[in-house]
Design a protein around this motif. Structure first.
Motif, short mmCIF file in Angstrom:
data_model
loop_
_atom_site.label_atom_id
_atom_site.label_comp_id
_atom_site.label_asym_id
_atom_site.label_seq_id
_atom_site.Cartn_x
_atom_site.Cartn_y
_atom_site.Cartn_z
N TRP A 101 60.00 -22.66 -60.95
CA TRP A 101 61.13 -23.18 -61.73
C TRP A 101 61.15 -22.54 -63.12
O TRP A 101 62.21 -22.20 -63.64
CB TRP A 101 61.06 -24.69 -61.86
N HIS A 102 59.97 -22.37 -63.71
CA HIS A 102 59.89 -21.74 -65.03
C HIS A 102 60.36 -20.29 -64.95
O HIS A 102 61.12 -19.83 -65.79
CB HIS A 102 58.44 -21.82 -65.55
N ARG A 103 59.88 -19.58 -63.94
CA ARG A 103 60.27 -18.17 -63.77
C ARG A 103 61.79 -18.04 -63.58
O ARG A 103 62.41 -17.10 -64.08
CB ARG A 103 59.55 -17.57 -62.56
N SER A 104 62.37 -19.01 -62.89
CA SER A 104 63.82 -18.99 -62.63
C SER A 104 64.63 -19.57 -63.79
O SER A 104 65.84 -19.67 -63.70
CB SER A 104 64.12 -19.79 -61.36
N LYS A 105 63.93 -19.95 -64.86
CA LYS A 105 64.55 -20.49 -66.08
C LYS A 105 65.31 -21.79 -65.84
O LYS A 105 66.31 -22.06 -66.47
CB LYS A 105 65.45 -19.43 -66.73
N TYR A 106 64.79 -22.61 -64.92
CA TYR A 106 65.39 -23.93 -64.65
C TYR A 106 64.93 -24.99 -65.64
O TYR A 106 65.55 -26.04 -65.73
CB TYR A 106 65.03 -24.42 -63.24
N LEU A 107 63.83 -24.74 -66.34
CA LEU A 107 63.24 -25.75 -67.21
C LEU A 107 63.69 -25.53 -68.65
O LEU A 107 63.44 -24.47 -69.22
CB LEU A 107 61.71 -25.69 -67.13
N PRO A 108 64.33 -26.54 -69.27
CA PRO A 108 64.74 -26.38 -70.66
C PRO A 108 63.53 -26.33 -71.60
O PRO A 108 62.48 -26.92 -71.31
CB PRO A 108 65.60 -27.62 -70.94
N ALA A 109 63.67 -25.63 -72.72
CA ALA A 109 62.57 -25.44 -73.65
C ALA A 109 62.03 -26.76 -74.21
O ALA A 109 60.84 -26.88 -74.49
CB ALA A 109 63.01 -24.53 -74.80
N ASN A 110 62.89 -27.75 -74.32
CA ASN A 110 62.45 -29.02 -74.91
C ASN A 110 61.97 -30.02 -73.87
O ASN A 110 61.71 -31.18 -74.18
CB ASN A 110 63.58 -29.63 -75.74
N LEU A 111 61.79 -29.57 -72.62
CA LEU A 111 61.37 -30.46 -71.54
C LEU A 111 59.96 -30.99 -71.81
O LEU A 111 59.00 -30.23 -71.91
CB LEU A 111 61.39 -29.72 -70.20
N PRO A 112 59.79 -32.32 -71.93
CA PRO A 112 58.45 -32.89 -72.12
C PRO A 112 57.66 -32.82 -70.82
O PRO A 112 58.12 -33.29 -69.78
CB PRO A 112 58.72 -34.34 -72.52
N MET A 113 56.46 -32.24 -70.89
CA MET A 113 55.65 -32.03 -69.69
C MET A 113 54.21 -32.45 -69.94
O MET A 113 53.75 -32.46 -71.07
CB MET A 113 55.69 -30.55 -69.29
N ARG A 114 53.51 -32.77 -68.84
CA ARG A 114 52.08 -33.02 -68.92
C ARG A 114 51.44 -32.69 -67.58
O ARG A 114 52.10 -32.71 -66.54
CB ARG A 114 51.78 -34.47 -69.30
N SER A 115 50.15 -32.38 -67.62
CA SER A 115 49.41 -32.14 -66.38
C SER A 115 48.78 -33.45 -65.93
O SER A 115 48.71 -34.42 -66.69
CB SER A 115 48.34 -31.08 -66.58
N SER A 116 48.26 -33.44 -64.72
CA SER A 116 47.59 -34.63 -64.18
C SER A 116 46.32 -34.95 -64.96
O SER A 116 45.81 -36.06 -64.88
CB SER A 116 47.28 -34.43 -62.69
N ASP A 117 45.80 -33.99 -65.74
CA ASP A 117 44.61 -34.23 -66.57
C ASP A 117 44.94 -34.92 -67.89
O ASP A 117 44.05 -35.44 -68.55
CB ASP A 117 43.90 -32.91 -66.89
N ASP A 118 46.21 -34.88 -68.28
CA ASP A 118 46.61 -35.46 -69.56
C ASP A 118 46.83 -36.96 -69.42
O ASP A 118 47.18 -37.45 -68.34
CB ASP A 118 47.91 -34.81 -70.05
N PRO A 119 46.67 -37.70 -70.53
CA PRO A 119 46.98 -39.14 -70.48
C PRO A 119 48.44 -39.35 -70.08
O PRO A 119 49.30 -38.53 -70.41
CB PRO A 119 46.74 -39.61 -71.92
N PRO A 120 48.75 -40.45 -69.38
CA PRO A 120 50.10 -40.69 -68.88
C PRO A 120 51.19 -40.69 -69.95
O PRO A 120 52.35 -40.44 -69.64
CB PRO A 120 50.01 -42.06 -68.21
N ASP A 121 50.85 -40.95 -71.20
CA ASP A 121 51.87 -40.99 -72.25
C ASP A 121 51.83 -39.74 -73.15
O ASP A 121 52.47 -39.70 -74.19
CB ASP A 121 51.70 -42.25 -73.10
N SER A 122 51.10 -38.72 -72.75
CA SER A 122 50.92 -37.52 -73.56
C SER A 122 51.75 -36.36 -73.01
O SER A 122 51.28 -35.60 -72.16
CB SER A 122 49.44 -37.14 -73.60
N TYR A 123 52.97 -36.21 -73.51
CA TYR A 123 53.87 -35.14 -73.07
C TYR A 123 54.03 -34.12 -74.18
O TYR A 123 54.08 -34.49 -75.36
CB TYR A 123 55.23 -35.71 -72.67
N THR A 124 54.08 -32.85 -73.80
CA THR A 124 54.26 -31.75 -74.74
C THR A 124 55.52 -30.99 -74.35
O THR A 124 55.69 -30.65 -73.18
CB THR A 124 53.06 -30.79 -74.68
#
Length: 107
Positions: free
Chosen positions: A53-76
């Motif tokens: 999705w990132h390669r295809s530019k489907y994800l907006p730059a301001n999209l809050p994201m986190r990995s499964s290792d991050d706390p549930p409320d910690s989005y970047t």
């Protein structure tokens, strides 16, 4: 001088003393989550899927994201993850590892 150049070429090719360098496995894959425009958590998604999705530019730059290792409320925001976000780097490392493993098994 020729021997030093040959040793340098072998090292660059991933060889040590004529033997292939140990193949280090990439870290285990993580799942990824994002908050959509309404603030609803979407996921989990595989690193492979989110990388596509990132390669295809489907994800907006301001999209809050986190990995499964991050706390549930910690989005970047995606824009703060650098030019090669961690999910892309991890996915590329796994592809490179699989290709090298296949190459060594064929040899």
């Amino acid at each position: 001088a020729a021997a030093a150049a040959s040793a340098a070429a072998s090292a660059a090719a991933g060889e040590i003393g004529g033997l292939p360098a140990p193949l280090l496995a990439p870290p285990p894959p993580k799942e990824w989550f994002y908050r959509d425009l309404e603030g609803v958590v979407q996921g989990p998604f595989t690193e492979e899927q989110i990388s596509e999705w990132h390669r295809s530019k489907y994800l907006p730059a301001n999209l809050p994201m986190r990995s499964s290792d991050d706390p549930p409320d910690s989005y970047t925001p995606l824009s703060e993850m650098g030019s090669q976000p961690p999910f892309v780097a991890a996915h590329l490392a796994r592809q490179k590892y699989a290709a090298e493993l296949e190459k060594r098994q064929a040899a």
